[in-house]
Design a protein around this motif. Structure first.
Motif, PDB file in Angstrom:
ATOM      1  N   SER A 470      22.752  12.977   2.669  1.00 17.47           N
ATOM      2  CA  SER A 470      23.765  14.031   2.618  1.00 17.47           C
ATOM      3  C   SER A 470      25.057  13.411   2.054  1.00 17.47           C
ATOM      4  N   THR A 525      30.020  19.060   3.256  1.00 15.62           N
ATOM      5  CA  THR A 525      28.916  18.136   3.544  1.00 15.62           C
ATOM      6  C   THR A 525      27.688  18.704   2.855  1.00 15.62           C
ATOM      7  N   PRO A 527      24.074  18.706   1.945  1.00 15.67           N
ATOM      8  CA  PRO A 527      22.840  18.087   2.442  1.00 15.67           C
ATOM      9  C   PRO A 527      22.009  17.484   1.315  1.00 15.67           C
TER      10      PRO A 527
END
Ligand code: AHR
Length: 537
Positions: A470, A525, A527
Motif C-alpha cells: 500500500s 492510502t 492499497p
C-alpha cells in the motif's frame, strides 16, 4: 519485500514536503538538508503528486473509444444474437449489452475490423438478409460469415449505444470506387444511385458518419505494404472519400505497429496534413513479450505480472516518440494520434477456438487499462482517440457472454470509473513515485492523471500497480477547491481475481474513504494493486 513503516506515515510525509516548501519560500539555510531528507524519504516510500489548476486542453472523450470486429463472438453471439435467445433485444441486438455500454458513455465504436475490414465488401451486408451472400472469415477461424450484421445493423447499434461510428474501409482487397460508393451510401442526402439504394433499404436520412479509417494494418493483414506504397495508396483512396454536405469526414491513416517509427515518419512526410485528421498506432500488451506463447489470462506469477505492466507502460514511450515525429511535420498538432487498437493479448482460454481470441479478464487487466488511460490522458494534447480491443468476448473485453448471461469484466469497471475524464479539461500532474522492484528491474509503482469537468469538479485517477504494498500518496492541490472529496476504488484479493458467470461481482467498484484532507493536500492510502478515482468539489 520489507518496507520501513515509519516512513509511510502520511503525516510525516506531509510535514516533510511542507517543511521543504516553506524552506524554499523563506530561502533559509535549512533548505538543502530538508530537501535532501525529503527526497530520500519520499523516493523510498511515499508518492507525491501535485495537480496544477491550469486547464490547457480537453481530454477528448474519444480516447475512451472501443473496437468491435467480426471476430469470434464479438459481433455474432455478442451484440448480435439468435432471434430465439431469451433476452431483451431490438431486432437481434441484445439490449443488456447496449445498456451496459451506455452506462460507461462509450463515445465511438470502431468496426468492422481489424484484419476483417480489408476483406469486407460492404455491399454484401445490405439489403434483405436472406439474400446477402455469405463469405469466409479467413482471418478468424475460417468460419462462414453470413453478413446478417452489416452497415444498417452496425449504425443501429451505434445509435442505441449513443456513440459515434468509426468505420475502417477496405484498402487491402477493395477498390477506390467501392470505398467511395460506401461513403456516398452513408452520407449523401440527395438524389444519387447510392442514396437511392440506401432509401430502398429502409433508411431515408444519411447517417453522417465522420470517423473514417483508410485501411487497417496496411503493413500486415491489410496488404503487406511498405509505408511509401501505402502513403501513395492513401492519397488515392482519400481523394475519392468525399465530404458530402453536412458530413465532413475525419480521415484516419492506417498507422504504425508498435515502435515502427519509420512508418509514422514516412506517412507524415508523404501525405499532406490537410488530407488527414489522424494517424493510427496499434500496440498490444503481451504478458511474456512473445507472440508464440503470450501467457495465460488467469494463471501467472509475479514476474509475469511485472513484465505485463512493464510492457503496458511502454505505451508512454511509444506515444511520446510517435508524437515527437509528428511534431516535426505538424508542430501545431493539427493531426491526432489515434491508438485505434490497444489492450492486453493473452493465450485463449483453454478449450476455446484459437481463432476466436476469447480470454478471461482479471484485476491485472484492469491495472493495464487504468495505467494506459492515464497515459492517454497525459498525452491528450496529441492522442485524441483510442480504441480498446475488443468490446465483447474478444481480447481485453468489457463484457463476456454465456448464452443469455452477461458479466462485466474488471476492465469494464475501469471505463466506468474513468468516464469522468471524458471531454474534461486536462490538468498537469507532477508525480514522484516509489518504485515497484522485481529482481533487478523496476517500475514507477504509482501513475496518475487529472481533469476538471464543466461543473468545476476535479477528478484524479490514481493507480498503484504494486502487487503487495500500500502506498501513501500525498496529493498537492495548489489552489484547487476541495470542500467535498469522495472516492471510488477497484481492487480485489488477487491480481488473478476475475468475474465469472457464477460470481459476476467478485471484482467491482466500491466506495473509497482512505484519505484525509490536510490544508491544500489530500493524503491517500492507496492499497496494493488498486485503482482509485477521487472527486474534489
Ligand atoms: O484485434 C485483433 C487483430 O489485431 C486485428 O484484427 C488486427 O488489426 C490486429 O492485428
Amino acid at each position: 519485500m520489507q518496507y520501513p513503516t515509519i516512513l509511510s506515515n502520511p503525516n510525516l510525509a506531509f510535514h516533510l514536503v511542507k517543511l521543504t516548501k516553506s524552506c524554499f519560500k523563506k530561502r533559509i539555510a535549512l533548505v538543502f538538508p530538508a530537501l535532501l531528507f525529503t527526497i530520500l524519504v519520499l523516493a523510498q516510500d511515499t508518492a507525491v503528486i501535485s495537480v496544477q489548476n491550469n486547464t490547457k486542453w480537453t481530454i477528448s472523450k474519444h480516447i475512451y473509444g472501443h473496437f468491435s470486429e467480426h471476430l469470434g463472438h464479438c459481433i455474432y453471439g455478442g451484440y448480435w444474437v439468435d432471434s430465439t435467445l431469451p433476452v431483451a433485444k431490438k431486432d437481434r441486438i441484445r439490449l443488456d449489452i447496449v445498456e451496459a455500454l451506455r452506462k460507461i458513455k462509450v463515445p465511438n465504436l470502431r468496426w468492422p475490423g481489424g484484419c476483417f475490414a480489408d476483406e469486407y465488401h460492404w455491399r454484401d451486408g445490405i439489403g434483405p438478409r436472406n439474400q446477402r451472400p455469405k463469405m469466409v472469415n479467413t482471418n478468424w477461424g475460417g468460419v462462414t460469415e453470413d453478413n446478417s450484421f452489416g452497415t444498417h445493423e452496425y449504425l443501429e447499434l451505434c445509435s442505441l449505444i449513443g456513440c459515434e461510428p468509426f468505420i475502417a474501409g477496405n484498402v487491402g482487397s477493395g477498390t477506390v470506387e467501392e470505398m467511395s460508393k460506401w461513403i456516398e451510401y452513408l452520407n449523401f442526402n440527395g438524389e444519387s444511385p447510392m442514396a437511392n439504394m440506401r432509401k430502398a433499404n429502409g433508411r431515408t436520412e444519411p447517417w453522417k458518419v465522420s470517423f473514417w479509417g483508410v485501411g487497417n494494418e496496411t503493413w500486415g493483414c491489410g496488404g503487406n505494404m511498405t509505408p511509401d506504397f501505402y502513403s501513395d495508396q492513401y492519397k488515392r483512396f482519400a481523394s475519392f472519400a468525399k465530404d458530402y454536405p453536412g458530413a465532413p469526414l475525419k480521415k484516419i491513416v492506417s498507422g504504425a505497429s508498435d515502435a515502427d517509427y519509420n512508418w509514422t515518419e514516412t506517412c507524415m512526410k508523404k501525405i499532406p496534413l490537410w488530407m488527414m485528421w489522424g494517424i493510427g498506432l496499434h500496440y498490444y500488451t503481451i504478458p511474456t513479450g512473445s507472440w508464440a506463447k503470450k501467457g495465460s489470462a488467469t494463471s501467472f506469477d509475479e514476474s509475469e505480472y511485472f513484465n505485463t505492466m512493464k510492457n503496458a507502460l511502454f505505451m508512454d514511450k511509444l506515444v511520446a516518440r510517435h508524437s515527437a515525429i509528428m511534431d516535426k511535420y505538424d508542430p501545431d498538432k493539427k493531426v491526432a494520434l489515434i491508438v485505434d487498437e490497444w489492450g492486453i493479448w493473452t493465450d485463449v482460454e483453454p478449450g476455446t477456438n484459437p481463432g476466436f481470441l476469447y480470454q478471461q479478464n482479471s484485476l491485472r487487466d484492469a491495472l493495464v487499462a487504468a495505467s494506459t488511460l492515464n497515459i492517454f490522458n497525459n498525452h491528450s494534447e496529441r492522442v485524441r482517440m483510442a480504441n480498446l480491443a475488443q468490446t465483447i468476448n474478444v481480447l481485453q473485453a468489457l463484457i463476456l457472454t454465456d448464452k443469455e448471461k452477461i458479466l462485466l469484466t474488471p476492465t469494464y469497471h475501469v471505463f466506468d470509473l474513468f468516464k469522468v475524464h471524458q471531454d474534461a479539461s486536462y490538468l498537469d500532474v507532477n508525480l514522484k513515485s516509489p518504485e515497484y522492484v522485481s529482481g533487478d528491474k523496476k517500475l514507477a509503482a504509482v501513475n496518475a492523471s487529472a481533469s476538471k469537468d464543466s461543473s468545476g469538479a476535479v477528478h484524479i485517477s490514481l493507480v498503484n500497480i504494486h502487487p503487495a504494498k500500500s502506498i501513501t500518496t500525498v496529493v498537492y492541490l495548489s489552489d484547487i477547491n476541495a470542500r467535498n472529496i469522495s472516492g471510488q476504488i477497484l481492487t480485489a484479493p488477487q491480481l488473478t481475481s476475475v468475474n465469472t458467470f457464477d460470481k459476476p461481482n467478485a471484482v467491482q467498484i466500491n466506495n473509497f474513504t482512505a484519505f484525509k484532507k490536510k490544508e491544500n493536500a489530500v493524503i491517500v492510502t492507496l492499497p496494493a494493486k488498486s485503482i482509485v478515482v477521487l472527486e474534489l468539489k
